[in-house]
Design an enzyme around this catalytic site. Structure first.
Site, PDB file in Angstrom:
ATOM      1  N   TYR A  77     -74.264 102.606  17.618  1.00 22.58           N
ATOM      2  CA  TYR A  77     -75.303 101.846  18.322  1.00 22.58           C
ATOM      3  C   TYR A  77     -75.691 102.599  19.589  1.00 22.58           C
ATOM      4  O   TYR A  77     -74.841 102.931  20.420  1.00 22.58           O
ATOM      5  CB  TYR A  77     -74.797 100.444  18.701  1.00 22.58           C
ATOM      6  CG  TYR A  77     -75.929  99.578  19.185  1.00 22.58           C
ATOM      7  CD1 TYR A  77     -76.571  98.708  18.313  1.00 22.58           C
ATOM      8  CD2 TYR A  77     -76.405  99.676  20.485  1.00 22.58           C
ATOM      9  CE1 TYR A  77     -77.647  97.944  18.738  1.00 22.58           C
ATOM     10  CE2 TYR A  77     -77.486  98.919  20.907  1.00 22.58           C
ATOM     11  CZ  TYR A  77     -78.105  98.056  20.035  1.00 22.58           C
ATOM     12  OH  TYR A  77     -79.174  97.316  20.440  1.00 22.58           O
ATOM     13  N   GLN A 103     -79.055  91.981  15.293  1.00 23.69           N
ATOM     14  CA  GLN A 103     -79.522  92.217  13.919  1.00 23.69           C
ATOM     15  C   GLN A 103     -79.128  93.605  13.414  1.00 23.69           C
ATOM     16  O   GLN A 103     -78.798  93.781  12.233  1.00 23.69           O
ATOM     17  CB  GLN A 103     -81.044  91.983  13.799  1.00 23.69           C
ATOM     18  CG  GLN A 103     -81.931  92.868  14.667  1.00 23.69           C
ATOM     19  CD  GLN A 103     -82.130  92.313  16.076  1.00 23.69           C
ATOM     20  OE1 GLN A 103     -81.368  91.475  16.555  1.00 23.69           O
ATOM     21  NE2 GLN A 103     -83.183  92.784  16.759  1.00 23.69           N
ATOM     22  N   ASN A 157     -76.016  95.536  24.949  1.00 25.47           N
ATOM     23  CA  ASN A 157     -76.100  94.386  25.847  1.00 25.47           C
ATOM     24  C   ASN A 157     -75.197  93.248  25.354  1.00 25.47           C
ATOM     25  O   ASN A 157     -74.413  93.413  24.415  1.00 25.47           O
ATOM     26  CB  ASN A 157     -77.564  93.931  25.999  1.00 25.47           C
ATOM     27  CG  ASN A 157     -78.141  93.420  24.682  1.00 25.47           C
ATOM     28  OD1 ASN A 157     -77.412  93.099  23.731  1.00 25.47           O
ATOM     29  ND2 ASN A 157     -79.462  93.347  24.612  1.00 25.47           N
ATOM     30  N   SER A 163     -68.924  99.842  34.485  1.00 25.41           N
ATOM     31  CA  SER A 163     -68.265 101.122  34.690  1.00 25.41           C
ATOM     32  C   SER A 163     -67.609 101.163  36.071  1.00 25.41           C
ATOM     33  O   SER A 163     -68.095 100.530  37.011  1.00 25.41           O
ATOM     34  CB  SER A 163     -69.307 102.227  34.552  1.00 25.41           C
ATOM     35  OG  SER A 163     -68.700 103.473  34.425  1.00 25.41           O
ATOM     36  N   GLN A 183     -71.223 106.670  40.421  1.00 26.68           N
ATOM     37  CA  GLN A 183     -70.782 105.503  39.679  1.00 26.68           C
ATOM     38  C   GLN A 183     -71.637 104.290  40.030  1.00 26.68           C
ATOM     39  O   GLN A 183     -72.096 103.554  39.160  1.00 26.68           O
ATOM     40  CB  GLN A 183     -69.316 105.217  40.013  1.00 26.68           C
ATOM     41  CG  GLN A 183     -68.665 104.242  39.083  1.00 26.68           C
ATOM     42  CD  GLN A 183     -68.761 104.730  37.666  1.00 26.68           C
ATOM     43  OE1 GLN A 183     -68.482 105.875  37.370  1.00 26.68           O
ATOM     44  NE2 GLN A 183     -69.217 103.894  36.766  1.00 26.68           N
ATOM     45  N   HIS A 214     -75.077 103.304  38.342  1.00 22.16           N
ATOM     46  CA  HIS A 214     -75.223 102.842  36.957  1.00 22.16           C
ATOM     47  C   HIS A 214     -75.904 101.473  36.895  1.00 22.16           C
ATOM     48  O   HIS A 214     -76.879 101.277  36.186  1.00 22.16           O
ATOM     49  CB  HIS A 214     -73.863 102.782  36.256  1.00 22.16           C
ATOM     50  CG  HIS A 214     -73.498 104.069  35.594  1.00 22.16           C
ATOM     51  ND1 HIS A 214     -74.191 104.579  34.532  1.00 22.16           N
ATOM     52  CD2 HIS A 214     -72.516 104.964  35.854  1.00 22.16           C
ATOM     53  CE1 HIS A 214     -73.651 105.737  34.162  1.00 22.16           C
ATOM     54  NE2 HIS A 214     -72.643 105.995  34.949  1.00 22.16           N
ATOM     55  N   GLU A 264     -61.150 103.069  34.860  1.00 24.95           N
ATOM     56  CA  GLU A 264     -61.818 103.818  33.792  1.00 24.95           C
ATOM     57  C   GLU A 264     -61.866 105.310  34.160  1.00 24.95           C
ATOM     58  O   GLU A 264     -61.450 106.164  33.394  1.00 24.95           O
ATOM     59  CB  GLU A 264     -63.245 103.268  33.621  1.00 24.95           C
ATOM     60  CG  GLU A 264     -64.044 103.964  32.540  1.00 24.95           C
ATOM     61  CD  GLU A 264     -65.512 103.581  32.580  1.00 24.95           C
ATOM     62  OE1 GLU A 264     -65.959 102.972  33.579  1.00 24.95           O
ATOM     63  OE2 GLU A 264     -66.231 103.900  31.618  1.00 24.95           O
ATOM     64  N   HIS A 265     -62.426 105.605  35.359  1.00 24.89           N
ATOM     65  CA  HIS A 265     -62.476 106.980  35.865  1.00 24.89           C
ATOM     66  C   HIS A 265     -61.583 107.080  37.090  1.00 24.89           C
ATOM     67  O   HIS A 265     -61.696 106.252  38.004  1.00 24.89           O
ATOM     68  CB  HIS A 265     -63.889 107.361  36.300  1.00 24.89           C
ATOM     69  CG  HIS A 265     -64.922 107.229  35.228  1.00 24.89           C
ATOM     70  ND1 HIS A 265     -65.729 106.118  35.101  1.00 24.89           N
ATOM     71  CD2 HIS A 265     -65.291 108.073  34.228  1.00 24.89           C
ATOM     72  CE1 HIS A 265     -66.552 106.278  34.078  1.00 24.89           C
ATOM     73  NE2 HIS A 265     -66.313 107.456  33.520  1.00 24.89           N
ATOM     74  N   ASP A 315     -68.922 113.185  32.411  1.00 26.49           N
ATOM     75  CA  ASP A 315     -69.896 112.316  31.753  1.00 26.49           C
ATOM     76  C   ASP A 315     -70.743 113.081  30.750  1.00 26.49           C
ATOM     77  O   ASP A 315     -71.208 112.521  29.762  1.00 26.49           O
ATOM     78  CB  ASP A 315     -70.835 111.683  32.791  1.00 26.49           C
ATOM     79  CG  ASP A 315     -70.163 110.571  33.577  1.00 26.49           C
ATOM     80  OD1 ASP A 315     -69.065 110.142  33.173  1.00 26.49           O
ATOM     81  OD2 ASP A 315     -70.733 110.136  34.595  1.00 26.49           O
ATOM     82  N   GLU A 362     -34.341  86.404   3.140  1.00 26.07           N
ATOM     83  CA  GLU A 362     -35.671  85.845   3.386  1.00 26.07           C
ATOM     84  C   GLU A 362     -36.132  84.980   2.210  1.00 26.07           C
ATOM     85  O   GLU A 362     -37.299  84.588   2.141  1.00 26.07           O
ATOM     86  CB  GLU A 362     -36.677  86.988   3.646  1.00 26.07           C
ATOM     87  CG  GLU A 362     -36.379  87.764   4.928  1.00 26.07           C
ATOM     88  CD  GLU A 362     -37.359  88.906   5.213  1.00 26.07           C
ATOM     89  OE1 GLU A 362     -37.236  89.541   6.270  1.00 26.07           O
ATOM     90  OE2 GLU A 362     -38.252  89.158   4.380  1.00 26.07           O
ATOM     91  N   HIS A 377     -38.739  90.155  -4.629  1.00 22.83           N
ATOM     92  CA  HIS A 377     -38.557  91.397  -3.887  1.00 22.83           C
ATOM     93  C   HIS A 377     -37.179  91.997  -4.204  1.00 22.83           C
ATOM     94  O   HIS A 377     -37.053  93.191  -4.490  1.00 22.83           O
ATOM     95  CB  HIS A 377     -38.629  91.151  -2.377  1.00 22.83           C
ATOM     96  CG  HIS A 377     -40.012  90.987  -1.817  1.00 22.83           C
ATOM     97  ND1 HIS A 377     -40.811  89.920  -2.106  1.00 22.83           N
ATOM     98  CD2 HIS A 377     -40.735  91.785  -0.978  1.00 22.83           C
ATOM     99  CE1 HIS A 377     -41.973  90.049  -1.453  1.00 22.83           C
ATOM    100  NE2 HIS A 377     -41.944  91.183  -0.775  1.00 22.83           N
TER     101      HIS A 377
END
Lengths: 439, 439
Positions: free
Chosen positions: A132, A193, A216, A239, A261, A264, A329-330, A363, A417, A422
């Protein structure tokens, strides 16, 4: 300019840090319901529903599903249409990312134990992956490379990309990046969709085994809902960067690293921690002086004011405590002996070592992936990688002697068990008691 | 006895196979709402809510949270209380599982490129993992080993186990298995409340980074809802086996191998595919003769009638086509040259090679994990392993020369994405143009 100022010695430091870094994904029940309606419609009516949603949400006027397909020639044409400098940069970035990721590829392995029993794992790529890519304003060609290349390196049979074209507009650089990355098919669809079409397949869009890439709130919710039918990557939060500096880096550099950063979006988070109080003031001065020179000044001002911070620590060990608490994250270790300090890092998506390694290089083109765990999920997850597009099958091949010996272990456990079939299935393979077979 | 009979040459084969193997997780909206109420209560009221839910759902009369804690001594006591044969078997199984999993451990790696830039990944264990173990009837000590040992091998700091004690009853063999596996703490809590406590932490139950282990529909829904706050393993569907046989294995063995799957529960799926029609009949005869000798006869009859099948294929390649179409959790290749045929398997959780490797041996003690992807999720996921308890941080350490060269690539890409601060942050590191710093 406005941002938070904290010190680890403040009485209320823990609370303020927790409040500053708190982020919980908004899961709106209404969004959930709308997304499940969309998924149901795609499952039931396939391409027809896909055309309807695309026309409605992307303001398009598509009559035939073929209008949503972008062919290989169109990708190549885009690659030749973009400025030469961009094309060269895309190809250079792709080469480095590909090279790094090739080192992540997992191989099958096996061994035989003393009884001659074979044990191991067979590693195989996914048959098909879906990527995506957001359209419109937030169209990032670098994301195409970062998501598609690990799949290609893994040997995924087919990489299918979806990206919406709001008002029919497609980003040339995104298509060019798809060409460079070797994406196999592109559809100009987006939103829940597109995720539904990739998960369940339609007459035109092939069903995939895993869906990756940012989106999103509708895309995130759709990924959550189709998880299980297909695999998904993590669902990303805003981020973040945490910069640790010993006070010896040019404050302008650190200010700009924080801004890279913060630009963003308004929810992005940029935090600097240093044991040098005077240095924090110098960075604040640099920030005030530089912010006005940037295109995204307003976004930067908002995110620095709301979620940014300059934190004074006791010493460098105190800085590392904050690192492991935030699991950023960074993480930029802008300090002497960064490689040594990095060994103390327990949780981080990516670690940028030394004064010459700003996040921006990672990046785009250093090689490692820029899809990283956010919101402290680095405590349990990893950067996107080739391993996300490979899977393993256990291999077990018992020799008759090995089977007999294992059955002696399995049988009492199975009976404990109450799983008699088995136990019996195992006991058939016991060599010393051929009569067991007739029990 | 009743089961489905199909042939790949049947005109309606594809449809019948699809219907037979269809399984979709029931996600009940009411269950979802009840689970989110429970999670909210645990977040808001911690231990107090945990006691209330435990008393209500497990029919207990707990007054103090300390009554829900099982100490290390109690685990050791259980280990000494169970029959010696069980203890020996548990320890033998654990040794094999530990040995196999040690070979899965990922190591950190790094290299330097021609510019002296360091690239790599640092691999670290999770700080803390939570292990859910069902209580009551479906208490499986083998599951304790299979979930806890990979975490311990990974080096997880603390492994916390939760298992409900309905009516106050705890399974000794489960506690003994926890002792053998080196589980650090045990709480007798279960259901969505246990998952919520592990995800968010209470005054008594420590918050963990990842929750693994099987559970009922409430546990599965709770794991889905806390996913993101913590990591989770896959949400498992009914267990399945696909046996491929060339017709040369003792039909009694194959019948019992199918039953060992079918006895799990009424929704379990056991399918045999062979190109030998006469062999399928002989297996049907064995099944009819053997089913009456088993404790779980009724469960086996139901699952074989509803979801079991004997499938006639054209030849062995045709059998392998079905394997890759179904992506089974367990695959038994009961045939000559099983190792060679295994290379044609693209999707399977675990592959059992040859006539002497029944699934039951893998379930308990062969070494590989018995937590495997079900419902065709082997198309994109893997057996539980050490890698599920490790995570990676990217490492990037640019030399000044390397940074300068990378900045030349990053800058035009950042500008094409309108991310000027990214571009400027990179450009500061360009060596040839010191003036850029003043821009």
């Amino acid at each position: 300019m406005k941002t938070h100022r904290l010190a680890t010695t403040d009485a209320d430091f823990d609370l303020r840090l927790a409040q500053l870094t708190a982020w919980s994904e908004e899961r709106d029940a209404e969004v959930g319901a709308r997304v499940s309606d969309i998924i149901r419609a795609i499952r039931e009516r396939g391409d027809a529903a896909l055309i309807e949603f695309t026309n409605r949400f992307d303001r398009r006027d598509v009559r035939d599903i073929s209008e949503l397909v972008i062919g290989a020639e169109a990708l190549q044409a885009a690659l030749h249409r973009i400025p030469a400098a961009q094309r060269t940069a895309l190809e250079a970035a792709a080469a480095r990312v590909r090279d790094y990721h090739q080192r992540q590829k997992q191989e099958s392995w096996q061994y035989r134990d003393a009884d001659g029993t074979l044990l191991g794992q067979q590693v195989t790529p996914l048959d098909r992956a879906g990527l995506y890519v957001p359209g419109g304003k937030a169209a990032y060609p670098s994301s195409v490379l970062m998501n598609a290349l690990p799949a290609k390196v893994a040997g995924v049979g087919e990489v299918v990309m979806v990206s919406p074209a709001p008002d029919g507009v497609v980003n040339d650089t995104v298509l060019a990046a798809a060409a460079v990355a070797g994406v196999d098919r592109v559809f100009t669809i987006g939103g829940a969709q597109a995720v539904a079409a990739l998960a369940w397949g339609t007459a035109t869009v092939p069903g995939v085994d895993k869906i990756v890439g940012p989106g999103n709130i509708y895309v995130a919710e759709a990924k959550r809902q189709v998880f299980g039918k297909v695999g998904i990557d993590m669902i990303a939060g805003p981020s973040e960067i945490l910069v640790v500096c010993d006070g010896k880096t040019d404050p302008d550099w650190i200010a700009m690293d924080l801004f890279s950063q913060a630009e963003h979006d308004e929810e992005a988070q940029a935090i600097l921690v240093s044991p040098d109080a005077a240095f924090l003031d110098r960075v604040a001065d640099s920030m005030a002086r530089l912010v006005g020179t940037l295109e995204r000044e307003q976004i930067i001002r908002t995110s620095m004011a709301n979620r940014g911070a300059l934190i004074l620590a006791r010493d460098l060990d105190d800085c590392l405590d904050i690192v492991n608490r935030l699991a950023p994250e960074h993480l930029e270790l802008s300090m002497d002996d960064a490689e040594t300090w990095a060994k103390k890092v327990r949780h981080a998506g990516a670690i940028f070592l030394g004064r010459h390694t700003p996040e921006a290089l990672g990046d785009y083109c250093a090689g490692p992936n820029h899809v990283l765990p956010t919101s402290a999920t680095a405590r349990f997850s990893s950067p996107l990688g080739v391993y996300d597009f490979q899977k393993r099958s256990s291999l077990i091949g018992c020799s008759p002697e090995g089977a007999s010996r294992l059955a002696d272990i399995a049988s009492p456990l199975a009976r404990s068990e109450s799983l008699t079939a088995h136990a019996r299935s195992a006991e058939y393979r016991i060599l010393k008691t051929p009569d067991a077979k007739k029990s």
